[in-house]
Design a protein around this motif. Structure first.
Motif, PDB file in Angstrom:
ATOM      1  N   ASP A  54     -29.488  63.221   8.673  1.00 31.90           N
ATOM      2  CA  ASP A  54     -28.130  63.136   9.197  1.00 31.90           C
ATOM      3  C   ASP A  54     -27.183  63.046   8.000  1.00 31.90           C
ATOM      4  OD1 ASP A  54     -25.750  62.628  10.448  1.00 31.90           O
ATOM      5  OD2 ASP A  54     -26.376  60.712  11.325  1.00 31.90           O
ATOM      6  N   PHE A  55     -26.546  64.153   7.683  1.00 30.54           N
ATOM      7  CA  PHE A  55     -25.695  64.191   6.493  1.00 30.54           C
ATOM      8  C   PHE A  55     -24.471  63.287   6.614  1.00 30.54           C
ATOM      9  CE2 PHE A  55     -27.523  68.570   5.509  1.00 30.54           C
ATOM     10  CZ  PHE A  55     -28.459  68.022   4.671  1.00 30.54           C
ATOM     11  N   LEU A  56     -24.097  62.910   7.813  1.00 28.96           N
ATOM     12  CA  LEU A  56     -22.977  61.983   7.977  1.00 28.96           C
ATOM     13  C   LEU A  56     -23.335  60.582   7.488  1.00 28.96           C
ATOM     14  CD1 LEU A  56     -21.655  63.093  11.471  1.00 28.96           C
ATOM     15  CD2 LEU A  56     -20.730  63.669   9.218  1.00 28.96           C
ATOM     16  N   SER A  57     -24.633  60.302   7.347  1.00 24.87           N
ATOM     17  CA  SER A  57     -25.063  58.980   6.875  1.00 24.87           C
ATOM     18  C   SER A  57     -25.270  58.939   5.362  1.00 24.87           C
ATOM     19  CB  SER A  57     -26.366  58.575   7.576  1.00 24.87           C
ATOM     20  OG  SER A  57     -27.432  59.407   7.166  1.00 24.87           O
ATOM     21  N   VAL A  58     -25.088  60.060   4.684  1.00 25.03           N
ATOM     22  CA  VAL A  58     -25.319  60.138   3.239  1.00 25.03           C
ATOM     23  C   VAL A  58     -24.025  59.832   2.494  1.00 25.03           C
ATOM     24  CG1 VAL A  58     -25.979  61.658   1.338  1.00 25.03           C
ATOM     25  CG2 VAL A  58     -27.134  61.856   3.544  1.00 25.03           C
ATOM     26  N   ASN A  59     -24.060  58.802   1.630  1.00 18.86           N
ATOM     27  CA  ASN A  59     -22.868  58.517   0.836  1.00 18.86           C
ATOM     28  C   ASN A  59     -22.983  59.186  -0.538  1.00 18.86           C
ATOM     29  OD1 ASN A  59     -24.457  56.886  -0.829  1.00 18.86           O
ATOM     30  ND2 ASN A  59     -23.577  54.975  -0.100  1.00 18.86           N
ATOM     31  N   GLU A  60     -21.934  59.068  -1.318  1.00 18.76           N
ATOM     32  CA  GLU A  60     -21.883  59.754  -2.607  1.00 18.76           C
ATOM     33  C   GLU A  60     -22.965  59.276  -3.570  1.00 18.76           C
ATOM     34  OE1 GLU A  60     -18.722  60.647  -6.220  1.00 18.76           O
ATOM     35  OE2 GLU A  60     -18.086  59.494  -4.492  1.00 18.76           O
ATOM     36  N   MET A  61     -23.248  57.980  -3.572  1.00 17.81           N
ATOM     37  CA  MET A  61     -24.260  57.449  -4.489  1.00 17.81           C
ATOM     38  C   MET A  61     -25.643  58.021  -4.173  1.00 17.81           C
ATOM     39  SD  MET A  61     -22.672  55.601  -6.642  1.00 17.81           S
ATOM     40  CE  MET A  61     -23.921  54.616  -7.421  1.00 17.81           C
ATOM     41  N   ALA A  62     -25.984  58.085  -2.897  1.00 24.00           N
ATOM     42  CA  ALA A  62     -27.277  58.637  -2.490  1.00 24.00           C
ATOM     43  C   ALA A  62     -27.342  60.120  -2.849  1.00 24.00           C
ATOM     44  CB  ALA A  62     -27.504  58.440  -0.999  1.00 24.00           C
TER      45      ALA A  62
END
Length: 85
Positions: A54-62
Motif C-alpha cells: 500500500d503505497f499510501l502507507s510508505v513515508n519518505e524515510m522508508a
C-alpha cells in the motif's frame, strides 16, 4: 560518484521493499538508535488484501531507505565503493 537509480515503476519499487525485508530477516541489516524515523517508517508499511504494498502507507524515510538498500546491493561491493572515492 553516480546518481542513485530510482524505481521507474511499481514492480521495481516493490522489489526494493522485498529486498530490504529479506536482508532484515536474514540479519544482514542493522539499525542505529539514531535512525528511529527510518525504522518507524518501515514498520508502518502495510500490504493490500491482494498482497501488494500500500503505497499510501510508505513515508519518505522508508522510500529512501529501500531505494538506497537496492542501490547498494545491486551496484558494487563496499570495497569497490571505497576505491572510487
Amino acid at each position: 560518484m553516480t546518481a542513485m537509480n530510482t524505481p521507474t515503476n511499481r514492480r521495481e519499487f516493490e522489489r526494493n521493499f522485498h529486498l530490504t525485508a529479506e536482508l532484515m530477516r536474514e540479519g544482514k541489516m542493522h539499525f542505529s538508535d539514531r535512525v528511529s524515523g527510518t525504522v518507524e517508517g518501515l514498520l508502518k508499511v502495510r500490504h493490500l488484501p491482494n498482497g501488494r504494498i500500500d503505497f499510501l502507507s510508505v513515508n519518505e524515510m522508508a522510500r529512501l531507505h529501500v531505494n538506497m538498500t537496492a542501490n547498494f546491493s545491486s551496484e558494487m561491493s563496499f570495497e569497490e565503493l571505497q576505491e572510487n572515492d
